[in-house]
Write a protein that holds these residues in place. Structure first.
Motif, PDB file in Angstrom:
ATOM      1  N   ARG A  89      -8.766  -2.758  -0.752  1.00  0.00           N
ATOM      2  CA  ARG A  89      -9.515  -1.603  -1.284  1.00  0.00           C
ATOM      3  C   ARG A  89      -8.973  -0.304  -0.690  1.00  0.00           C
ATOM      4  O   ARG A  89      -8.729   0.666  -1.413  1.00  0.00           O
ATOM      5  CB  ARG A  89     -11.003  -1.737  -0.983  1.00  0.00           C
ATOM      6  CG  ARG A  89     -11.836  -0.625  -1.594  1.00  0.00           C
ATOM      7  CD  ARG A  89     -13.334  -0.717  -1.294  1.00  0.00           C
ATOM      8  NE  ARG A  89     -13.871  -2.027  -1.001  1.00  0.00           N
ATOM      9  CZ  ARG A  89     -14.062  -2.523   0.224  1.00  0.00           C
ATOM     10  NH1 ARG A  89     -13.754  -1.813   1.286  1.00  0.00           N
ATOM     11  NH2 ARG A  89     -14.567  -3.723   0.401  1.00  0.00           N
TER      12      ARG A  89
ATOM     13  N   GLY B 115      -5.878   0.798  -2.194  1.00  0.00           N
ATOM     14  CA  GLY B 115      -5.991   1.329  -3.547  1.00  0.00           C
ATOM     15  C   GLY B 115      -6.245   0.312  -4.634  1.00  0.00           C
ATOM     16  O   GLY B 115      -6.324   0.664  -5.808  1.00  0.00           O
TER      17      GLY B 115
ATOM     18  N   THR C 187      -1.932  -0.422  -6.003  1.00  0.00           N
ATOM     19  CA  THR C 187      -2.861   0.619  -6.444  1.00  0.00           C
ATOM     20  C   THR C 187      -3.352   0.353  -7.863  1.00  0.00           C
ATOM     21  O   THR C 187      -2.556   0.172  -8.775  1.00  0.00           O
ATOM     22  CB  THR C 187      -2.198   2.013  -6.376  1.00  0.00           C
ATOM     23  OG1 THR C 187      -1.773   2.247  -5.032  1.00  0.00           O
ATOM     24  CG2 THR C 187      -3.162   3.110  -6.802  1.00  0.00           C
TER      25      THR C 187
ATOM     26  N   TYR D 183       1.612   5.613  -0.034  1.00  0.00           N
ATOM     27  CA  TYR D 183       0.159   5.722  -0.087  1.00  0.00           C
ATOM     28  C   TYR D 183      -0.282   6.422  -1.369  1.00  0.00           C
ATOM     29  O   TYR D 183       0.253   7.455  -1.743  1.00  0.00           O
ATOM     30  CB  TYR D 183      -0.386   6.462   1.137  1.00  0.00           C
ATOM     31  CG  TYR D 183      -1.885   6.475   1.161  1.00  0.00           C
ATOM     32  CD1 TYR D 183      -2.579   5.325   1.510  1.00  0.00           C
ATOM     33  CD2 TYR D 183      -2.597   7.605   0.801  1.00  0.00           C
ATOM     34  CE1 TYR D 183      -3.959   5.303   1.503  1.00  0.00           C
ATOM     35  CE2 TYR D 183      -3.984   7.591   0.802  1.00  0.00           C
ATOM     36  CZ  TYR D 183      -4.652   6.436   1.145  1.00  0.00           C
ATOM     37  OH  TYR D 183      -6.013   6.418   1.128  1.00  0.00           O
ATOM     38  N   GLY D 184      -1.240   5.816  -2.030  1.00  0.00           N
ATOM     39  CA  GLY D 184      -1.793   6.384  -3.255  1.00  0.00           C
ATOM     40  C   GLY D 184      -1.081   5.936  -4.517  1.00  0.00           C
ATOM     41  O   GLY D 184      -1.639   6.030  -5.609  1.00  0.00           O
TER      42      GLY D 184
ATOM     43  N   SER E 121       0.809  -1.227   0.000  1.00  0.00           N
ATOM     44  CA  SER E 121       0.000   0.000   0.000  1.00  0.00           C
ATOM     45  C   SER E 121       0.840   1.275   0.000  1.00  0.00           C
ATOM     46  O   SER E 121       0.307   2.360  -0.199  1.00  0.00           O
ATOM     47  CB  SER E 121      -0.914   0.022   1.230  1.00  0.00           C
ATOM     48  OG  SER E 121      -0.158   0.256   2.416  1.00  0.00           O
TER      49      SER E 121
END
Length: 185
Positions: A137, A140, A109, A103-104, A100
């Motif tokens: 989820r 991402g 992702t 992040y983003g 993950s």
């Protein structure tokens, strides 16, 4: 022109070499649709527990980077996992944590993701699979909520049952056939 091969990376929640969930992965590998390759992300037990202090701009531990590279280059991610104490095994949760980050833009992702498996409990691992989907989820991933196979392995060899095998193969096929939504420009 033939369609490109689809690489599915499996996050295996069981560390036992002869586990039922590893046998499920072997069955899926042998039954995969044409053009689909399955690769287990081995070494999840070598990942240190995620903490930002060891995951910085100068890099992360080699096993975590190897996992990120493997999943980042995959087309799909499939968690095949039992259930431990009503949730997913720590090794699977930790792998999703590593995937993950950052992040983003983590390796997971946007990846189509599904969770299936079996466990010797009344609900067949439903809670574990629900938790894995929820975690992926939030990380991402493009989670396929409708791909659900949670088999109870209380009696006999469930992989000798053609209906059970068909459900597992159907889940893999649905994951492979899934086309992620393209964001509007």
């Amino acid at each position: 022109m033939p369609e490109a091969a689809t690489r599915v990376v499996v996050l295996l929640g069981s560390l036992r070499p002869d586990s039922l969930n590893r046998r499920i992965v072997e069955l899926l590998d042998a039954s995969a649709p044409a053009g689909v390759t399955i690769e287990v992300a081995e070494g999840l037990d070598q990942l240190p527990f995620y903490t930002p202090e060891i995951d910085g701009p100068d890099g992360c531990p080699a096993p975590a980077q190897a996992l990120r590279d493997l999943v980042g280059s995959a087309d799909r991610v499939l968690a095949v996992t039992p259930e431990f104490n009503g949730t997913m095994p720590a090794v699977l949760n930790n792998a999703i944590d590593w995937l993950s980050r950052p992040y983003g833009v983590g390796a997971i992702t946007g990846k189509p993701f599904a969770a299936i498996g079996a466990t010797p409990t009344r609900f067949g691992g439903k809670w574990s699979h629900d938790d894995a989907r929820r975690s992926a989820r939030i990380a991402g991933a493009d989670v396929l909520e409708h791909v659900v196979v949670s088999e109870s392995a209380v009696e006999g060899d469930i992989l000798a049952d053609p209906e059970v095998v068909a459900r597992f193969v159907g889940a893999l096929t649905a994951l492979v056939e899934h086309r992620p939504a393209v964001a509007a420009a």
